[in-house]
Design an enzyme around this catalytic site. Structure first.
Site, short mmCIF file in Angstrom:
data_model
loop_
_atom_site.label_atom_id
_atom_site.label_comp_id
_atom_site.label_asym_id
_atom_site.label_seq_id
_atom_site.Cartn_x
_atom_site.Cartn_y
_atom_site.Cartn_z
N LYS A 46 0.81 -1.21 0.00
CA LYS A 46 0.00 0.00 0.00
C LYS A 46 0.84 1.27 0.00
O LYS A 46 0.51 2.25 -0.68
CB LYS A 46 -0.94 0.01 1.21
CG LYS A 46 -2.12 -0.93 1.07
CD LYS A 46 -3.07 -0.79 2.24
CE LYS A 46 -4.32 -1.63 2.03
NZ LYS A 46 -5.09 -1.19 0.85
N ASN A 189 -12.33 2.35 4.53
CA ASN A 189 -13.47 1.87 3.75
C ASN A 189 -14.60 1.51 4.71
O ASN A 189 -14.52 1.77 5.92
CB ASN A 189 -13.08 0.72 2.82
CG ASN A 189 -12.65 -0.53 3.57
OD1 ASN A 189 -12.93 -0.70 4.76
ND2 ASN A 189 -11.96 -1.42 2.89
N LEU A 226 -16.25 4.22 -0.51
CA LEU A 226 -17.39 3.32 -0.65
C LEU A 226 -17.38 2.53 -1.95
O LEU A 226 -18.42 2.03 -2.37
CB LEU A 226 -18.70 4.12 -0.54
CG LEU A 226 -18.89 4.91 0.77
CD1 LEU A 226 -20.12 5.80 0.66
CD2 LEU A 226 -19.01 3.96 1.95
N GLY A 230 -18.96 5.63 -4.37
CA GLY A 230 -18.29 6.91 -4.19
C GLY A 230 -17.61 7.04 -2.85
O GLY A 230 -16.83 6.16 -2.45
N ASP A 257 -5.73 2.67 -3.29
CA ASP A 257 -4.44 3.36 -3.28
C ASP A 257 -4.46 4.56 -4.23
O ASP A 257 -3.89 5.61 -3.92
CB ASP A 257 -3.32 2.40 -3.68
CG ASP A 257 -3.14 1.26 -2.68
OD1 ASP A 257 -3.44 1.48 -1.48
OD2 ASP A 257 -2.74 0.17 -3.09
#
Length: 309
Positions: A46, A189, A226, A230, A257
């Protein structure tokens, strides 16, 4: 950004992994050997992915991390040089470069084993030794694929220097209060925001409610990514839904990322939270249109084209 404006200066503290994947008819069970095809090697991690994403969006990027003194570490440094990323803050250590071994079933299911290797050698003292890159940055981006002490050190240095601290809290885990309090913007998230709020990742609560619990721990904003829906920007004063951008989804690998890299550059450019999240959503959508993490990370012009459509 015009040619007369300076690039956003971004520091990224995080991981690098060398990913190796093979496609198999069925995931092997213990003791079984299966024949596969389509062996692919890619750069991953990441931290590195987000550094590359920021650099492709015209950020001036410095990366702090750790790789082994081996051929995978050499290829990582070659990649960062190609992307014009300052890797002087990357340690070369005795441990092997981090690696991920991935079995991909033809149905799409996968099984992944990660050997963190050099990533786990990045400690707080090492980050503090490289503090100049963080202190000179507009925005610091960090994640949770290196030891918590390295993340804590980075956030503390950034907070003291007045650098905006952006934390992508992945992979999801419980975090000490002092770390969360040093963060300006968290970008979890849907499942990560629940964990950060003290719940199970699939807890039956709304993302906004979880985000407001996280705000109580210190950040100025929580931007919940999301995916196809979005993003959601939550501050003490407002909650704003950022709509998705339609794209043909080929591979979602690297989309998060891409979001974080573009978001950080936008913030470094002085863009407000909503517009920065919109740019992140556009970058994530663009990343979904190509296979692979690094190959899919979009250029600035590509992100602009998604925003203009």
């Amino acid at each position: 950004m015009t040619g007369d404006e300076p690039d956003a200066v971004i520091a990224v503290v995080g991981s690098y992994n060398h990913d190796m994947s093979v496609t198999v008819p069925d995931l092997p069970v213990p003791g079984e050997t299966v024949m596969g095809e389509g062996f692919v090697q890619n750069a991953g991690g990441k931290g590195s992915n987000q550094a590359i994403a920021a650099a492709r969006d015209d950020g001036e990027v410095a990366f702090i991390g750790a790789v082994g003194d081996d051929r995978f570490g050499e290829s990582a440094r070659e990649l960062w040089a190609e992307e014009d990323i300052d890797d002087s803050g990357v340690l070369s250590v005795d441990a092997p470069t981090g690696a991920a071994l991935i079995h991909i079933e033809e149905s799409g299911e996968n099984a992944i084993a990660v050997a963190p290797g050099a990533n786990h050698e990045l400690d707080g003292a090492s980050v503090r030794e490289k503090r100049a890159a963080i202190e000179g940055a507009d925005v610091l981006v960090t994640q949770l694929e290196t030891p918590i002490e390295s993340v804590q050190a980075a956030a503390t240095v950034g907070e003291a220097a007045g650098t905006e601290v952006v934390l992508d809290p992945a992979p999801a885990q419980e975090l000490p209060d002092e770390l969360v309090a040093a963060v300006d913007v968290a970008t979890p998230n849907e499942s990560e925001v629940r964990v950060l709020a003290g719940h199970a990742p699939d807890a039956d609560i709304e993302e906004e409610e979880a985000a407001r619990t996280v705000l109580d721990r210190g950040p100025e904003a929580v931007v919940v990514t999301l995916g196809a829906d979005g993003a959601l920007v939550v501050t003490d004063d407002q909650t704003v839904a950022v709509p998705p951008i339609e794209t043909e989804v080929v591979d979602t690998t690297g989309a998060g990322d891409a979001f974080n890299g573009a978001f950080a550059v936008a913030r470094g450019d002085g863009t407000d939270l909503i517009a920065a999240a919109e740019r992140g959503v556009a970058a994530g959508a663009a990343a979904c249109a190509e296979r692979g993490a690094v190959p899919s990370l979009p250029s600035r012009s590509t992100i602009d084209s998604y925003l203009d459509d």
